[in-house]
Design a protein around this motif. Sequence first.
Motif, PDB file in Angstrom:
ATOM      1  N   HIS A 332       0.780  -1.393  -0.118  1.00 10.94           N
ATOM      2  CA  HIS A 332      -0.152   0.129  -0.303  1.00 10.94           C
ATOM      3  C   HIS A 332       0.875   1.044   0.201  1.00 10.94           C
ATOM      4  O   HIS A 332       0.459   2.252  -0.688  1.00 10.94           O
ATOM      5  CB  HIS A 332      -1.111  -0.095   0.849  1.00 10.94           C
ATOM      6  CG  HIS A 332      -2.005   0.706   1.024  1.00 10.94           C
ATOM      7  ND1 HIS A 332      -1.806   2.330   1.874  1.00 10.94           N
ATOM      8  CD2 HIS A 332      -3.428   0.666   0.993  1.00 10.94           C
ATOM      9  CE1 HIS A 332      -3.058   3.156   1.365  1.00 10.94           C
ATOM     10  NE2 HIS A 332      -4.360   2.064   0.896  1.00 10.94           N
ATOM     11  N   ILE A 333       2.267   1.218   1.249  1.00  9.40           N
ATOM     12  CA  ILE A 333       2.749   2.412   1.037  1.00  9.40           C
ATOM     13  C   ILE A 333       3.235   2.643  -0.141  1.00  9.40           C
ATOM     14  O   ILE A 333       3.582   4.162  -1.239  1.00  9.40           O
ATOM     15  CB  ILE A 333       4.085   2.240   2.009  1.00  9.40           C
ATOM     16  CG1 ILE A 333       2.854   2.228   3.281  1.00  9.40           C
ATOM     17  CG2 ILE A 333       4.809   3.238   1.789  1.00  9.40           C
ATOM     18  CD1 ILE A 333       4.447   1.998   4.766  1.00  9.40           C
ATOM     19  N   PRO A 348       5.276   6.704 -20.125  1.00  4.54           N
ATOM     20  CA  PRO A 348       4.607   4.652 -19.890  1.00  4.54           C
ATOM     21  C   PRO A 348       5.668   4.546 -18.992  1.00  4.54           C
ATOM     22  O   PRO A 348       5.151   3.294 -17.821  1.00  4.54           O
ATOM     23  CB  PRO A 348       5.154   4.963 -20.982  1.00  4.54           C
ATOM     24  CG  PRO A 348       5.443   6.241 -22.345  1.00  4.54           C
ATOM     25  CD  PRO A 348       5.612   7.269 -21.026  1.00  4.54           C
ATOM     26  N   GLY A 349       6.740   5.014 -18.416  1.00  3.89           N
ATOM     27  CA  GLY A 349       7.336   4.313 -17.648  1.00  3.89           C
ATOM     28  C   GLY A 349       6.673   4.489 -16.200  1.00  3.89           C
ATOM     29  O   GLY A 349       6.563   2.876 -14.897  1.00  3.89           O
ATOM     30  N   THR A 350       6.439   5.571 -15.218  1.00  6.38           N
ATOM     31  CA  THR A 350       6.174   5.721 -14.132  1.00  6.38           C
ATOM     32  C   THR A 350       4.477   4.902 -13.851  1.00  6.38           C
ATOM     33  O   THR A 350       4.143   5.060 -13.094  1.00  6.38           O
ATOM     34  CB  THR A 350       5.920   7.085 -13.944  1.00  6.38           C
ATOM     35  OG1 THR A 350       5.143   8.078 -14.803  1.00  6.38           O
ATOM     36  CG2 THR A 350       7.759   7.772 -13.781  1.00  6.38           C
ATOM     37  N   GLN A 351       4.045   5.203 -15.453  1.00  6.78           N
ATOM     38  CA  GLN A 351       2.519   5.107 -15.340  1.00  6.78           C
ATOM     39  C   GLN A 351       2.342   2.936 -15.262  1.00  6.78           C
ATOM     40  O   GLN A 351       1.378   2.334 -14.607  1.00  6.78           O
ATOM     41  CB  GLN A 351       1.594   5.276 -16.595  1.00  6.78           C
ATOM     42  CG  GLN A 351       0.529   4.901 -16.396  1.00  6.78           C
ATOM     43  CD  GLN A 351      -0.257   5.064 -17.481  1.00  6.78           C
ATOM     44  OE1 GLN A 351       0.675   4.402 -18.887  1.00  6.78           O
ATOM     45  NE2 GLN A 351      -1.813   5.719 -18.105  1.00  6.78           N
ATOM     46  N   GLN A 352       3.306   2.514 -15.425  1.00  7.75           N
ATOM     47  CA  GLN A 352       3.329   1.043 -15.513  1.00  7.75           C
ATOM     48  C   GLN A 352       3.775   0.517 -14.266  1.00  7.75           C
ATOM     49  O   GLN A 352       3.165  -0.198 -13.758  1.00  7.75           O
ATOM     50  CB  GLN A 352       3.919   0.476 -16.083  1.00  7.75           C
ATOM     51  CG  GLN A 352       4.341  -1.174 -16.787  1.00  7.75           C
ATOM     52  CD  GLN A 352       3.245  -0.975 -16.708  1.00  7.75           C
ATOM     53  OE1 GLN A 352       2.492  -1.170 -18.103  1.00  7.75           O
ATOM     54  NE2 GLN A 352       3.043  -2.788 -16.642  1.00  7.75           N
ATOM     55  N   ALA A 353       5.068   1.343 -13.500  1.00 12.35           N
ATOM     56  CA  ALA A 353       5.115   1.620 -12.296  1.00 12.35           C
ATOM     57  C   ALA A 353       4.080   1.040 -11.176  1.00 12.35           C
ATOM     58  O   ALA A 353       3.907   0.473 -10.089  1.00 12.35           O
ATOM     59  CB  ALA A 353       6.335   2.191 -11.838  1.00 12.35           C
ATOM     60  N   PHE A 354       3.384   2.707 -11.075  1.00 11.29           N
ATOM     61  CA  PHE A 354       2.042   2.801 -11.289  1.00 11.29           C
ATOM     62  C   PHE A 354       1.259   1.334 -10.577  1.00 11.29           C
ATOM     63  O   PHE A 354       0.960   0.245 -10.151  1.00 11.29           O
ATOM     64  CB  PHE A 354       1.021   3.652 -10.826  1.00 11.29           C
ATOM     65  CG  PHE A 354      -0.125   3.647 -10.569  1.00 11.29           C
ATOM     66  CD1 PHE A 354      -0.267   3.206  -8.945  1.00 11.29           C
ATOM     67  CD2 PHE A 354      -1.573   3.706 -11.263  1.00 11.29           C
ATOM     68  CE1 PHE A 354      -1.520   3.739  -8.829  1.00 11.29           C
ATOM     69  CE2 PHE A 354      -2.708   4.043 -10.283  1.00 11.29           C
ATOM     70  CZ  PHE A 354      -2.832   4.013  -9.245  1.00 11.29           C
ATOM     71  N   VAL A 355       0.925   1.023 -12.009  1.00 13.21           N
ATOM     72  CA  VAL A 355      -0.274   0.301 -12.435  1.00 13.21           C
ATOM     73  C   VAL A 355       0.358  -1.838 -11.832  1.00 13.21           C
ATOM     74  O   VAL A 355      -0.063  -2.029 -10.936  1.00 13.21           O
ATOM     75  CB  VAL A 355      -0.150  -0.804 -13.846  1.00 13.21           C
ATOM     76  CG1 VAL A 355      -1.037  -1.784 -13.816  1.00 13.21           C
ATOM     77  CG2 VAL A 355      -0.878   1.069 -14.781  1.00 13.21           C
ATOM     78  N   ASN A 356       1.959  -1.276 -11.392  1.00 12.38           N
ATOM     79  CA  ASN A 356       2.514  -2.989 -11.180  1.00 12.38           C
ATOM     80  C   ASN A 356       2.734  -3.044  -9.318  1.00 12.38           C
ATOM     81  O   ASN A 356       2.134  -3.857  -8.983  1.00 12.38           O
ATOM     82  CB  ASN A 356       3.684  -3.247 -11.446  1.00 12.38           C
ATOM     83  CG  ASN A 356       3.923  -3.566 -13.100  1.00 12.38           C
ATOM     84  OD1 ASN A 356       3.273  -3.761 -13.628  1.00 12.38           O
ATOM     85  ND2 ASN A 356       5.520  -3.088 -13.558  1.00 12.38           N
ATOM     86  N   ALA A 357       2.459  -1.576  -9.269  1.00 14.49           N
ATOM     87  CA  ALA A 357       2.839  -1.640  -7.649  1.00 14.49           C
ATOM     88  C   ALA A 357       0.960  -1.778  -7.157  1.00 14.49           C
ATOM     89  O   ALA A 357       1.079  -2.335  -6.281  1.00 14.49           O
ATOM     90  CB  ALA A 357       2.628  -0.182  -6.855  1.00 14.49           C
ATOM     91  N   ASP A 358      -0.444  -1.431  -7.961  1.00 14.30           N
ATOM     92  CA  ASP A 358      -1.300  -1.335  -7.344  1.00 14.30           C
ATOM     93  C   ASP A 358      -1.447  -3.148  -7.906  1.00 14.30           C
ATOM     94  O   ASP A 358      -2.260  -3.565  -7.181  1.00 14.30           O
ATOM     95  CB  ASP A 358      -2.261  -0.796  -8.462  1.00 14.30           C
ATOM     96  CG  ASP A 358      -3.413  -0.729  -7.986  1.00 14.30           C
ATOM     97  OD1 ASP A 358      -4.594  -0.045  -7.055  1.00 14.30           O
ATOM     98  OD2 ASP A 358      -3.981  -2.093  -8.720  1.00 14.30           O
ATOM     99  N   LYS A 359      -1.160  -3.806  -8.721  1.00 12.31           N
ATOM    100  CA  LYS A 359      -1.437  -4.813  -8.903  1.00 12.31           C
ATOM    101  C   LYS A 359      -0.845  -5.789  -7.563  1.00 12.31           C
ATOM    102  O   LYS A 359      -1.436  -7.371  -7.185  1.00 12.31           O
ATOM    103  CB  LYS A 359      -1.225  -5.391 -10.403  1.00 12.31           C
ATOM    104  CG  LYS A 359      -0.754  -7.089 -10.167  1.00 12.31           C
ATOM    105  CD  LYS A 359      -0.033  -7.518 -12.154  1.00 12.31           C
ATOM    106  CE  LYS A 359      -0.074  -9.096 -11.909  1.00 12.31           C
ATOM    107  NZ  LYS A 359       0.203  -9.509 -13.219  1.00 12.31           N
ATOM    108  N   GLU A 360       0.516  -5.527  -7.333  1.00 15.18           N
ATOM    109  CA  GLU A 360       1.566  -6.157  -5.865  1.00 15.18           C
ATOM    110  C   GLU A 360      -0.039  -5.833  -5.096  1.00 15.18           C
ATOM    111  O   GLU A 360       0.299  -6.781  -4.585  1.00 15.18           O
ATOM    112  CB  GLU A 360       2.216  -5.935  -5.688  1.00 15.18           C
ATOM    113  CG  GLU A 360       2.668  -6.208  -4.872  1.00 15.18           C
ATOM    114  CD  GLU A 360       4.532  -6.106  -4.375  1.00 15.18           C
ATOM    115  OE1 GLU A 360       5.005  -6.205  -3.363  1.00 15.18           O
ATOM    116  OE2 GLU A 360       4.882  -5.364  -5.694  1.00 15.18           O
TER     117      GLU A 360
END
Length: 575
Positions: A332-333, A348-360
């Motif tokens: 969550h953090i 695209p890089g920061t967006q994908q990092a956010f998507v991956n963090a949300d998935k985790e």
Amino acid sequence: MSWIDWSVLIAFLGYTVWDGTRQGKDASTIEGYLLANRSMPWWAAGLSVMATQASAITFIGTTGIAYVEDMRFVQTYLAIPFAMIFICMFLVPFFNKMQNFTAYEVLEERFGLKTRLTTAGLFLISRGLALGVVIAAPSYVLSLLLGLPLNVTIIIIGVIATAYTTVGGIAGVINTDVKQMAIMMFGLIFSFGLIWVNLPEEVNFNDALYLAGSLDKLTALDLNFDLSEKYNVWSGVIAAFFLMASYFGTDQTQVQRYLTTDSVKNARKSLLLTAYAKVPMQFFILLLGVMLYVFFIFNPAPASFRATEPVAETQEYQLAEERILKEYQLAHIAREGAALEAVQNRNPGTQQAFVNADKEMNEARQADLALQAEIQQADVNDTNYIFPYFILNHVPIGIIGLIVGGIFAAALSSIDSELNALTTVSIVDWYQRLKGDVHTEAHYVKSSRGVTFMWGAIATVSALLLGETKSIIELVNQIGSYFYGSILGVFVLLLWVKRATGTGALVGLISGMLSVFAFDRLFYNATTADYSFIFPWNEVPDGYAKAIEFLWLNPVGTAVVVLVGFLVSIAFKNR
């Protein structure tokens, strides 16, 4: 809740009950009790139509769907404007000309008593089952508020709703619906504004939409034609048209609202109010659910919005839960940091990092829900608890009581409407018709109040048996889809198939119901391209999924009733 919120809630509910019951003193005749002497203004009838369908289910279920999924549920309502135009053109003038009490009286003159009683009976079964869900919806909120078992809260809300509905009659129902609709909209708008102003300073509204869009939460339209997909444009425009045309055009819960107006013109205006307002309102509520998701990116949120006790019974479960919750908190953090990075540097890089963090983070959340389900040996979900959690933990003191009061009042507006409609059909289509019009007006009013109490008790028991469900609002539409298409088919035969007979209509109706239940059990294996009917007493094999989702059951039911009804009518006429 604080004592201030409890005071606001009790005062509001007390006023609602008083406002509903005080109209009962004018209901001295059966027409006054069930149809308000056909004297209600069109705008009041229209708001009552909207309030009856919206209720607490809209608050709890729809926001929950948008939070855990996306906004595609709005496609279910795309057909409402078309359905309302259809009803205004063909059914409203017909009902007004007949000056009937129920939608099913008109069937007897053409198709006979058996068809009328069967259709009315299907309405009683479908709405009786759905009413249990409508009672269960606000019970989730009350359970969260009071810390009581769900069964206890179901009994409380069922008893309150039944008591005041028995006294008030339809005039009390509509008058309270108008006020309840206003409170409902206040609660939605206030909650949306509160979320907006409490986003971090670095995140504006456009940033919130950007984050939601990155997670596909803003997906509202799906153009793929797939019968096995619950929500797409085609199911929303085609399949849902049959659902909405039947619900607003042949369901006594809705028909009874515009039967209380004094003319065809006013009845049409009451329906067009819903046609213009329903889709935007539903879109706004779904957007509220999406904004809730964004809000909890930047604010603490439990792994499960639904408190479960006991959480873990053994040391093994305790250790597993501690590990999952630690992973969830860290995820969550990390997601919050990734979200801030994504809005500050849109690439695209920061967006994908956010998507991956949300998935985790969601994987950890689902692991916690799965662990709770394993501990309790039952399906555990929190879809219906998300919005109540937000209200209790983030809405200011004083407003909590008003919003929660609005949820309960909205729930009452649906419960009393359905109880009144169930009573009308029970008395007019069954009791009065079979016994003959031999009793006094006072007798029928007294009987109506007794039947209202009976249906309230049945619905409360139904809610107790229902238990948990992943989405309240989906379950209501699923129940309706088993019945609505077939009932609409009978009215299509009545209005447009001149050669249809009573035998054809009755056989068609039964065939339509059987076909709906059969197609609901049609499964498809994508790997082997195999279709198979699998009934409840058989276990669904691995790899199989529903071939036809519930919205498509409505056109199936209508088509089978019309086709079989026509063919049987021709066959019997030729003999």
